[in-house]
Design an enzyme around this catalytic site. Sequence first.
Site, PDB file in Angstrom:
ATOM      1  N   ARG A 123       0.813  -1.231   0.000  1.00  0.00           N
ATOM      2  CA  ARG A 123       0.000   0.000   0.000  1.00  0.00           C
ATOM      3  C   ARG A 123       0.844   1.277   0.000  1.00  0.00           C
ATOM      4  O   ARG A 123       0.374   2.342   0.398  1.00  0.00           O
ATOM      5  CB  ARG A 123      -0.972   0.028   1.183  1.00  0.00           C
ATOM      6  CG  ARG A 123      -1.957  -1.124   1.172  1.00  0.00           C
ATOM      7  CD  ARG A 123      -3.107  -0.867   2.106  1.00  0.00           C
ATOM      8  NE  ARG A 123      -4.027  -1.993   2.097  1.00  0.00           N
ATOM      9  CZ  ARG A 123      -3.939  -3.025   2.930  1.00  0.00           C
ATOM     10  NH1 ARG A 123      -2.992  -3.059   3.836  1.00  0.00           N
ATOM     11  NH2 ARG A 123      -4.794  -4.011   2.844  1.00  0.00           N
ATOM     12  N   LYS A 145       2.779  11.771 -10.146  1.00  0.00           N
ATOM     13  CA  LYS A 145       1.964  10.939 -11.037  1.00  0.00           C
ATOM     14  C   LYS A 145       2.758   9.686 -11.389  1.00  0.00           C
ATOM     15  O   LYS A 145       3.909   9.784 -11.834  1.00  0.00           O
ATOM     16  CB  LYS A 145       1.619  11.693 -12.323  1.00  0.00           C
ATOM     17  CG  LYS A 145       0.471  12.663 -12.172  1.00  0.00           C
ATOM     18  CD  LYS A 145       0.061  13.200 -13.531  1.00  0.00           C
ATOM     19  CE  LYS A 145      -1.081  14.182 -13.416  1.00  0.00           C
ATOM     20  NZ  LYS A 145      -1.444  14.789 -14.709  1.00  0.00           N
ATOM     21  N   GLU A 187       9.190  20.974 -22.952  1.00  0.00           N
ATOM     22  CA  GLU A 187       8.448  21.053 -21.681  1.00  0.00           C
ATOM     23  C   GLU A 187       8.888  22.263 -20.855  1.00  0.00           C
ATOM     24  O   GLU A 187       8.086  22.841 -20.121  1.00  0.00           O
ATOM     25  CB  GLU A 187       8.599  19.760 -20.874  1.00  0.00           C
ATOM     26  CG  GLU A 187       7.927  18.544 -21.515  1.00  0.00           C
ATOM     27  CD  GLU A 187       6.409  18.443 -21.283  1.00  0.00           C
ATOM     28  OE1 GLU A 187       5.835  19.295 -20.580  1.00  0.00           O
ATOM     29  OE2 GLU A 187       5.802  17.496 -21.828  1.00  0.00           O
ATOM     30  N   LYS A 229       6.546  23.838 -11.561  1.00  0.00           N
ATOM     31  CA  LYS A 229       5.775  22.602 -11.346  1.00  0.00           C
ATOM     32  C   LYS A 229       5.517  22.411  -9.854  1.00  0.00           C
ATOM     33  O   LYS A 229       4.415  22.014  -9.453  1.00  0.00           O
ATOM     34  CB  LYS A 229       6.499  21.391 -11.948  1.00  0.00           C
ATOM     35  CG  LYS A 229       5.670  20.137 -11.735  1.00  0.00           C
ATOM     36  CD  LYS A 229       5.658  19.179 -12.867  1.00  0.00           C
ATOM     37  CE  LYS A 229       4.609  18.088 -12.620  1.00  0.00           C
ATOM     38  NZ  LYS A 229       4.685  16.999 -13.553  1.00  0.00           N
ATOM     39  N   GLU A 239      -4.906  17.271  -9.463  1.00  0.00           N
ATOM     40  CA  GLU A 239      -5.408  17.811 -10.736  1.00  0.00           C
ATOM     41  C   GLU A 239      -6.924  18.046 -10.721  1.00  0.00           C
ATOM     42  O   GLU A 239      -7.648  17.606 -11.602  1.00  0.00           O
ATOM     43  CB  GLU A 239      -5.001  16.898 -11.898  1.00  0.00           C
ATOM     44  CG  GLU A 239      -5.074  17.635 -13.232  1.00  0.00           C
ATOM     45  CD  GLU A 239      -4.463  16.869 -14.399  1.00  0.00           C
ATOM     46  OE1 GLU A 239      -3.328  16.365 -14.251  1.00  0.00           O
ATOM     47  OE2 GLU A 239      -5.104  16.785 -15.437  1.00  0.00           O
ATOM     48  N   ARG A 243      -3.627  22.343 -11.939  1.00  0.00           N
ATOM     49  CA  ARG A 243      -2.621  21.402 -12.453  1.00  0.00           C
ATOM     50  C   ARG A 243      -2.888  21.045 -13.913  1.00  0.00           C
ATOM     51  O   ARG A 243      -1.970  20.710 -14.656  1.00  0.00           O
ATOM     52  CB  ARG A 243      -2.567  20.141 -11.580  1.00  0.00           C
ATOM     53  CG  ARG A 243      -1.471  19.190 -12.013  1.00  0.00           C
ATOM     54  CD  ARG A 243      -1.156  18.129 -10.991  1.00  0.00           C
ATOM     55  NE  ARG A 243      -0.109  17.261 -11.487  1.00  0.00           N
ATOM     56  CZ  ARG A 243       0.569  16.405 -10.752  1.00  0.00           C
ATOM     57  NH1 ARG A 243       0.307  16.283  -9.462  1.00  0.00           N
ATOM     58  NH2 ARG A 243       1.519  15.662 -11.285  1.00  0.00           N
ATOM     59  N   ASN A 247      -1.051  20.586 -18.855  1.00  0.00           N
ATOM     60  CA  ASN A 247      -1.357  19.824 -20.066  1.00  0.00           C
ATOM     61  C   ASN A 247      -1.467  20.719 -21.294  1.00  0.00           C
ATOM     62  O   ASN A 247      -1.991  20.281 -22.331  1.00  0.00           O
ATOM     63  CB  ASN A 247      -2.654  19.035 -19.867  1.00  0.00           C
ATOM     64  CG  ASN A 247      -2.522  18.028 -18.743  1.00  0.00           C
ATOM     65  OD1 ASN A 247      -1.472  17.397 -18.597  1.00  0.00           O
ATOM     66  ND2 ASN A 247      -3.548  17.896 -17.923  1.00  0.00           N
ATOM     67  N   HIS A 250      -1.067  19.335 -24.737  1.00  0.00           N
ATOM     68  CA  HIS A 250      -1.056  17.878 -24.628  1.00  0.00           C
ATOM     69  C   HIS A 250      -2.253  17.203 -25.297  1.00  0.00           C
ATOM     70  O   HIS A 250      -2.157  16.035 -25.667  1.00  0.00           O
ATOM     71  CB  HIS A 250      -0.962  17.463 -23.157  1.00  0.00           C
ATOM     72  CG  HIS A 250       0.426  17.601 -22.593  1.00  0.00           C
ATOM     73  ND1 HIS A 250       1.117  18.792 -22.601  1.00  0.00           N
ATOM     74  CD2 HIS A 250       1.263  16.699 -22.023  1.00  0.00           C
ATOM     75  CE1 HIS A 250       2.305  18.608 -22.051  1.00  0.00           C
ATOM     76  NE2 HIS A 250       2.422  17.354 -21.694  1.00  0.00           N
ATOM     77  N   HIS A 254      -1.205  14.289 -27.529  1.00  0.00           N
ATOM     78  CA  HIS A 254      -1.620  12.898 -27.317  1.00  0.00           C
ATOM     79  C   HIS A 254      -2.299  12.344 -28.564  1.00  0.00           C
ATOM     80  O   HIS A 254      -2.113  11.176 -28.908  1.00  0.00           O
ATOM     81  CB  HIS A 254      -2.558  12.800 -26.115  1.00  0.00           C
ATOM     82  CG  HIS A 254      -1.857  12.987 -24.805  1.00  0.00           C
ATOM     83  ND1 HIS A 254      -2.513  13.341 -23.644  1.00  0.00           N
ATOM     84  CD2 HIS A 254      -0.547  12.890 -24.464  1.00  0.00           C
ATOM     85  CE1 HIS A 254      -1.635  13.435 -22.662  1.00  0.00           C
ATOM     86  NE2 HIS A 254      -0.442  13.174 -23.141  1.00  0.00           N
ATOM     87  N   HIS A 271       7.372  12.309 -27.293  1.00  0.00           N
ATOM     88  CA  HIS A 271       6.376  13.066 -26.528  1.00  0.00           C
ATOM     89  C   HIS A 271       6.666  14.578 -26.511  1.00  0.00           C
ATOM     90  O   HIS A 271       5.788  15.393 -26.803  1.00  0.00           O
ATOM     91  CB  HIS A 271       6.283  12.522 -25.100  1.00  0.00           C
ATOM     92  CG  HIS A 271       5.318  13.292 -24.247  1.00  0.00           C
ATOM     93  ND1 HIS A 271       3.959  13.304 -24.497  1.00  0.00           N
ATOM     94  CD2 HIS A 271       5.505  14.110 -23.185  1.00  0.00           C
ATOM     95  CE1 HIS A 271       3.351  14.083 -23.604  1.00  0.00           C
ATOM     96  NE2 HIS A 271       4.269  14.584 -22.803  1.00  0.00           N
TER      97      HIS A 271
END
Length: 364
Positions: A123, A145, A187, A229, A239, A243, A247, A250, A254, A271
């Site tokens: 956990r 993340k 980025e 960040k 998010e 946050r 993106n 993105h 994507h 990416h």
Amino acid sequence: MSASRRIDVGGAHPYPIHVGPGLLDDGAALAAHVRGRHVLLVSDGNVAPRYAARVVAALAAHSQAAAMVSVIAPGEASKSLQGFSELLRELADFGATRDACVLALGGGVVGDLAGFAAACWMRGIDVVQLPTTLLAMVDSSVGGKTAVDLPQGKNLVGAFHPPRAVFADTTTLRTLPDRELRAGLAETAKYGAIADAAFLAWLDANATALLGRDDDALAEAIGRSCAHKAAIVARDPFEHGDRALLNFGHTFAHAIEAEQGYAAGSGALNHGEAVAVGMVLAARLSALLGLSAPADADALAATLQRLGLSTAPPPGLDPAGLLARMRLDKKAAANGLRFILWEGPGRARVVAGVPESSVLQVLQ
Ligand code: GLY
């Protein structure tokens, strides 16, 4: 050699980000985050031969913990449920207890996969991120993340699991392939675009030094990116709000990545390269919707080009196919397409219900 800089991520689970040369050899600093008797160092077949033994030796000089090294195959395909269960099996065979620590040494794939295994083993055990790509240093290693991919899409299974610490050793960037360096610079430009017009101008003015891998310029870019960040994830770790601004570009990126296939050949955009194209498309969409001036989008494209990035979508991608991908994006909301749109340098906001006809116009 320049000194290290430290950025602190605040919030409920605070942690430091250290940026500077030689940090992988700083066994005392690494050992300060090891609480128990087990350290699993996860790396990939490109990075492990260069740095894994060095990290283990540096740690051994300051910690009694037993260290085991797990080497995964380089590439996105390792970020799978199978790769995840393999790491869990290794933690079990190792007898890792709840105070064990995972060291994630590598790029985003290693960080996401090792971080997710750490999030789930018993956990949740400690993870320390040791990013060795610019993209991982300025983005994926910070913010907690973690995820693996499913055949249905990227990052569909994961958890928020903040690291105990991040050590970005800038000397690892000296051997980073050029394309990966430029992907990371995309980025960094994202932070300038969404939050810091002065930083965007700084990146533009220092593009030659950054592409020339000047240590100080890279450390400055990483430090400023991580500070942005850190501020955003401290405010909104899960998010629910701000946050999402991270993106920017993105949704387009994507869609481009999915359309060209994640396992596509070397001609396909990676990416960060896709994010560069995506940011310019998002800026053009913003101009079309009257949120910013067309000249701002042109200036952003020029800065990205100075950072060695292409800003045109790859030829041959079908706009209707890209649009269909955007409808499926997990960030799409129930009420239509949702984009991070741009209000000019340093300012972005989430906009829902963007008309598909405008998106198509930009893609054509
Ligand atoms: N890469 C975007 C985020 O961490 O939220």
